[in-house]
Design a protein around this motif. Structure first.
Motif: not given
Length: 431
Positions: A280-295
């Motif tokens: 996120e600091e680099l301007g990239h939203h880590a979609r797969i990583i955060l989706s896994g965490r949410a599940i």
């Protein structure tokens, strides 16, 4: 021709004596002069008596070790190598909490100021996102010591790979990833770590590379478990046992064998947030990583609701296990505590038993009172096998009949009782 002088003997301080630091310090002490330091005087006193509450080191091994122990920072100056093994948790917003690493860096920097050693090395084993060692810890060390990083002292990184409770993949058998600020420092660390492990050394080209390698190890496992947890939700709606499906699919040679369940602890349930934060600091939203965490973070609520829907309101429930994984006493980031909270919010009365968890820690961290004796418990509306400790895997049909009333429910989250006949009149549910 005069022979070249041999390098001076290394004197090492390991900062932090938890699941990671203690096994490392004991292993190093077989070959070097090692001081184990921890800010917790009670922890140090216990270790001096040969008692390791983490159960990673046997009492006899502690008693015969040459490892010196201290909670006094005054004992730290004058070492050639400092190895930092403190925790790296997240805060209540799942942002990296670098407080322990910063504090340890200040402590080491102060020790460097008091007794500067030529070519001293500060090595970090704590799991961090790429850049923390050089961009955050290095400047703190410089500020506290008054010395120049890369000239008066140097940095290194060697990510920990301790798996609590695992007596096979121990620090003296695994491959150790090592990186140094310079090639000479990397070679020096390779010699040091090479003394303690039969698994070999992998020299990473940079410190950031080694940091990144560690953080993706656990993020990869987290994502794979999240996939299995999601299919467990799907198969639950279809009335199919996820374990039966995985057993069938596992006959394919390249199928990855992960199981559904609660994902807690200090590594898999935490480290992906470090990588996502840096992204996120680099301007990239880590979609797969955060989706896994949410599940995975949502599994406690899902399981609580699934069980509650199958039992009567205001049921009396027994939860077996509170630690974050089987056969260890570690309560950090236990998702079983979230499951207990979910069940209570749904109106159920919950009792908890765990033969390994410390009752005082359970009460302090989660407000959970542990039942002391399993053989004195009986007649619950539901029993949930949340953590597959050996004691629970050994429970037989007669014991289940005592624990669960006629018409009650056996909720077997890890499938530990799939192979035995459940007592008549009890419903069986698993993921």
């Amino acid at each position: 021709m005069t022979a070249s002088a041999s390098p001076p003997a290394e004197t090492i301080a390991v900062i932090g004596l938890g699941y990671v630091g203690l096994p490392l310090a004991v292993a190093l002490a077989r070959h070097f002069d090692v001081l184990g330091f921890d800010i917790d005087q009670v922890r140090v006193d216990e270790l001096r008596q040969g008692e390791d509450r983490t159960r990673e080191i046997e009492p006899d091994a502690l008693r015969v070790s040459s490892l010196r122990l201290s909670a006094d920072p005054a004992d730290l100056p004058g070492k050639t190598v400092y190895i930092v093994t403190v925790p790296t948790p997240v805060d209540d917003k799942n942002a990296p909490d670098l407080g322990p690493v910063r504090a340890a860096s200040r402590t080491v920097g102060h020790a460097l100021r008091q007794a500067p050693m030529p070519q001293a090395v500060v090595v970090y084993e704590s799991t961090v996102y790429p850049g923390v060692t050089e961009d955050i810890c290095g400047p703190i060390l410089e500020q506290e010591s008054g010395l120049a990083c890369g000239r008066d002292f140097f940095l290194g990184y060697s990510p920990e790979r301790i798996n609590p409770g695992d007596k096979v993949h121990t620090v003296d058998k695994i491959t150790k990833v090592v990186a140094g600020q310079t090639p000479d420092i990397a070679a020096r660390l390779e010699r040091i770590y090479g003394k303690i492990t039969s698994g070999g050394i992998h020299l990473a080209p940079t410190i950031k590379t080694a940091e990144a390698a560690k953080v993706i190890e656990n993020a990869q496992r987290d994502i794979n478990i999240a996939f299995v947890n999601e299919i467990a939700m799907i198969f639950g709606k279809l009335g199919i046992s996820t374990y039966d499906v995985l057993e069938a699919a596992g006959t394919k040679w390249n199928f990855l064998k992960f199981q559904p369940g609660l994902v807690g602890g200090h590594c898999i349930g935490v480290d992906p947030y470090y990588l996502a934060h840096r992204a996120e600091e680099l301007g990239h939203h880590a979609r797969i990583i955060l989706s896994g965490r949410a599940i995975n973070d949502g599994m406690s609520a899902y399981i609580g609701e699934a069980i509650s829907a199958r039992i009567r309101p205001s049921s009396n429930i027994l939860v077996l296990g509170l630690t974050f994984k089987e056969d260890v006493p570690d309560l950090r980031n236990s998702k079983v505590a979230d499951l207990i909270g979910s069940l209570r919010r749904l109106g159920h009365k919950v009792s908890v038993h765990d033969p390994l968890a410390d009752p005082h820690e359970a009460q302090h961290e989660y407000g959970v009172m542990l039942s002391p004796r399993l053989d004195q418990l009986a007649d619950f509306d539901a029993v949930i096998a949340a953590v597959p400790h050996q004691q629970y895997r050994a429970i037989n049909r007669a014991e289940l009949a005592r624990l669960v009333r006629d018409g009650g429910m056996v909720a077997d989250l890890k499938g530990i009782w799939r192979g035995q006949k459940i007592p008549a009149g009890r419903q069986y549910w698993t993921l």
